[in-house]
Every structure is written in C-alpha cells, then in structure tokens.
Design a protein around this motif. Structure first.
Motif, short mmCIF file in Angstrom:
data_model
loop_
_atom_site.label_atom_id
_atom_site.label_comp_id
_atom_site.label_asym_id
_atom_site.label_seq_id
_atom_site.Cartn_x
_atom_site.Cartn_y
_atom_site.Cartn_z
N LYS A 86 0.82 -1.21 0.00
CA LYS A 86 0.00 0.00 0.00
C LYS A 86 0.85 1.27 0.00
O LYS A 86 0.34 2.36 0.09
CB LYS A 86 -0.95 -0.01 1.20
CG LYS A 86 -2.06 -1.05 1.03
CD LYS A 86 -3.06 -0.98 2.13
CE LYS A 86 -4.22 -0.16 1.68
NZ LYS A 86 -5.34 -0.16 2.64
N ARG B 220 -5.96 1.77 6.39
CA ARG B 220 -5.97 3.15 5.91
C ARG B 220 -5.79 3.19 4.38
O ARG B 220 -5.41 2.21 3.76
CB ARG B 220 -4.85 3.96 6.57
CG ARG B 220 -4.87 3.93 8.08
CD ARG B 220 -6.08 4.55 8.67
NE ARG B 220 -6.02 5.99 8.44
CZ ARG B 220 -7.01 6.83 8.67
NH1 ARG B 220 -8.15 6.39 9.14
NH2 ARG B 220 -6.88 8.11 8.44
N LEU B 221 -6.05 4.37 3.80
CA LEU B 221 -5.87 4.55 2.36
C LEU B 221 -4.43 4.30 1.96
O LEU B 221 -3.50 4.61 2.71
CB LEU B 221 -6.24 5.99 1.95
CG LEU B 221 -7.71 6.31 1.73
CD1 LEU B 221 -7.87 7.79 1.48
CD2 LEU B 221 -8.28 5.52 0.58
N PRO C 63 -0.88 7.16 -3.11
CA PRO C 63 -1.40 7.23 -4.48
C PRO C 63 -0.50 6.57 -5.54
O PRO C 63 -1.00 6.11 -6.55
CB PRO C 63 -1.55 8.73 -4.75
CG PRO C 63 -0.87 9.42 -3.65
CD PRO C 63 -0.71 8.48 -2.52
N ALA D 174 -2.98 1.19 -4.86
CA ALA D 174 -3.84 2.29 -5.31
C ALA D 174 -3.99 2.29 -6.83
O ALA D 174 -5.09 2.52 -7.35
CB ALA D 174 -3.26 3.64 -4.84
N TYR E 214 -8.03 1.59 -6.99
CA TYR E 214 -8.76 2.81 -6.67
C TYR E 214 -9.41 3.43 -7.89
O TYR E 214 -8.78 3.57 -8.94
CB TYR E 214 -7.84 3.84 -6.02
CG TYR E 214 -7.48 3.52 -4.58
CD1 TYR E 214 -7.96 2.39 -3.93
CD2 TYR E 214 -6.64 4.36 -3.88
CE1 TYR E 214 -7.62 2.11 -2.63
CE2 TYR E 214 -6.29 4.10 -2.57
CZ TYR E 214 -6.78 2.97 -1.95
OH TYR E 214 -6.45 2.69 -0.67
N LYS F 14 -11.62 7.90 -5.15
CA LYS F 14 -10.80 7.37 -4.06
C LYS F 14 -9.33 7.74 -4.26
O LYS F 14 -8.61 8.02 -3.30
CB LYS F 14 -10.96 5.85 -3.98
CG LYS F 14 -10.54 5.28 -2.65
CD LYS F 14 -10.99 3.85 -2.49
CE LYS F 14 -10.78 3.38 -1.08
NZ LYS F 14 -11.26 2.03 -0.88
N ARG G 103 -8.89 11.28 -3.01
CA ARG G 103 -8.77 11.29 -1.54
C ARG G 103 -7.39 10.84 -1.09
O ARG G 103 -6.81 11.41 -0.16
CB ARG G 103 -9.84 10.38 -0.92
CG ARG G 103 -11.18 11.03 -0.86
CD ARG G 103 -12.24 10.23 -0.12
NE ARG G 103 -11.79 9.35 0.90
CZ ARG G 103 -12.14 8.06 1.01
NH1 ARG G 103 -12.95 7.52 0.13
NH2 ARG G 103 -11.69 7.32 2.00
N ALA G 104 -6.86 9.82 -1.77
CA ALA G 104 -5.52 9.32 -1.41
C ALA G 104 -4.46 10.39 -1.68
O ALA G 104 -3.53 10.55 -0.89
CB ALA G 104 -5.21 8.05 -2.20
N ARG G 105 -4.61 11.13 -2.77
CA ARG G 105 -3.64 12.20 -3.07
C ARG G 105 -3.71 13.33 -2.04
O ARG G 105 -2.68 13.84 -1.60
CB ARG G 105 -3.88 12.75 -4.48
CG ARG G 105 -3.38 11.84 -5.56
CD ARG G 105 -3.37 12.52 -6.93
NE ARG G 105 -2.91 11.60 -7.92
CZ ARG G 105 -3.69 10.98 -8.81
NH1 ARG G 105 -5.00 11.22 -8.82
NH2 ARG G 105 -3.19 10.13 -9.67
N ARG H 103 -4.69 13.08 1.09
CA ARG H 103 -4.12 12.57 2.33
C ARG H 103 -2.60 12.50 2.23
O ARG H 103 -1.89 12.84 3.18
CB ARG H 103 -4.68 11.19 2.66
CG ARG H 103 -4.08 10.63 3.94
CD ARG H 103 -4.78 9.42 4.40
NE ARG H 103 -6.06 9.85 4.95
CZ ARG H 103 -6.99 9.03 5.38
NH1 ARG H 103 -6.79 7.74 5.31
NH2 ARG H 103 -8.11 9.47 5.88
#
Length: 191
Positions: free
Chosen positions: A120, A142-143, A146, A151, A155, A159, A162-164, A166
């Motif tokens: 991840k 957790r996410l 990216p 991902a 993703y 989504k 959102r990952a970017r 975060r």
C-alpha cells in the motif's frame, strides 16, 4: 578540498574494525572498540545522502535520506539486540507444540500485515509494524499511497483523489517532523 565528517567516520570504522578482528578475548577493550566503531558509523550515517548523491545535498530535500538511513540502522540494530527471536520463540520446549504453532500463526499474521502495508506504499509503517502489530493493522486499513501498486490497481478516480489529498497532508507533516529532527532546508539550497 572540503573533508566531510563521514571521511573520519570511515577511518574510525576501518581502524576499530581491524583492531577488533586482530584481537581476541572479551575484555573491556572489546566494548570500547564497539563503542568507537558505533561513533564512526554514526558519522557515516549522518552524511549518508552525501555518499549516495556524491554531492553536498545535506540541507536539501535529497539530504533527508540521511535521516532515513539513521532510522533504518536504528531499527536493524534493535532487531539484533533482541536477537531476532520474535515472541520468545527460541525459549519454547518441545512439549509446548500448540503454543509454538500459535506463535507461528501470529508471526505469519504479522508478516502478512507488514507485506500488505508495504504494497500500500507505506514503507515506514511496514518496517515498524514488524515490531508493533497494531501499526500493521492501521497500515492495512488506511488509504494507500497514491503511487503504490495497491492504489493504481484498486482505486477509482474519487478514491484516488482522496488518497492524493491525504498523501499531501502527510508529506507536509513528515517534512515538518524531519525539519525538527534534522534541521530545516536552507532557503538557498540551489547554491
């Protein structure tokens, strides 16, 4: 010519290592040699980025790899100090087979969390999850980062966005933490 302190660290390590191999016995001198060797290793790790990039990048973003190297060296030293026998696995007698298999299952579970966390895109969380299982659980739930394989394959666009977001937040926090630990980047790092 500018001589950086990793030069002296290498000299200290070579000298104490050679003396350590050339002597026998386990007296107080062996401990002193180990201590001085560690000081030399610290001097080298402090300027790891200089050795990696072959130019003075100490106060730039690339110079942060020195901090990474020190953290990895500390974690590996911790593994050696606990003799890398997780959960007292070496202390189990043969008549405690069920306990042994429970421990093996727990270690495999922890290893799977560590591997998934690494996939991840969270290498630091993965490394420390080897020691603290809860970090592996946190990393898996957790996410993903990216740019991670997880991902990219799993993703959808919302989504991924959102990952970017975060990741940008965590990058700012990490940069602030590294600046507190290793010093801030110089404003004129191009010189």
């Amino acid at each position: 010519m500018h001589v950086h302190h990793e030069f002296f660290g290498v000299l200290i390590m070579l000298t104490t290592g050679t003396i350590g191999f050339g002597t026998s016995g386990a007296g107080p001198w062996r401990d002193v040699l180990a201590l001085v060797f560690g000081i030399g290793a610290g001097l080298v790790l402090d300027e790891f980025a200089l050795l990696l990039h072959l130019q003075d990048v100490y106060w730039t973003k690339e110079g942060r790899s020195s901090v990474d190297a020190v953290i990895v060296a500390t974690a590996l030293t911790g593994l050696f100090l606990v003799r890398a026998a997780p959960f007292g696995l070496a202390d189990i007698s043969d008549d405690e087979r069920s306990a042994r298999w429970s421990l093996v299952a727990l270690v495999l579970f922890n290893l799977s969390l560590t591997v998934l966390t690494a996939i991840k895109g969270k290498p630091w969380v993965a490394m420390f999850s080897v020691f603290v299982t809860v970090l592996g659980i946190w990393g898996v739930t957790r996410l993903a980062a990216p740019r991670s394989p997880w991902a990219r394959r799993r993703y959808d666009p919302p989504k991924m966005a959102r990952a970017r977001q975060r990741a940008e937040r965590w990058d700012r926090r990490r940069d602030r933490a590294f600046s507190l630990l290793a010093g801030a980047d110089s404003p004129d790092s191009s010189t």
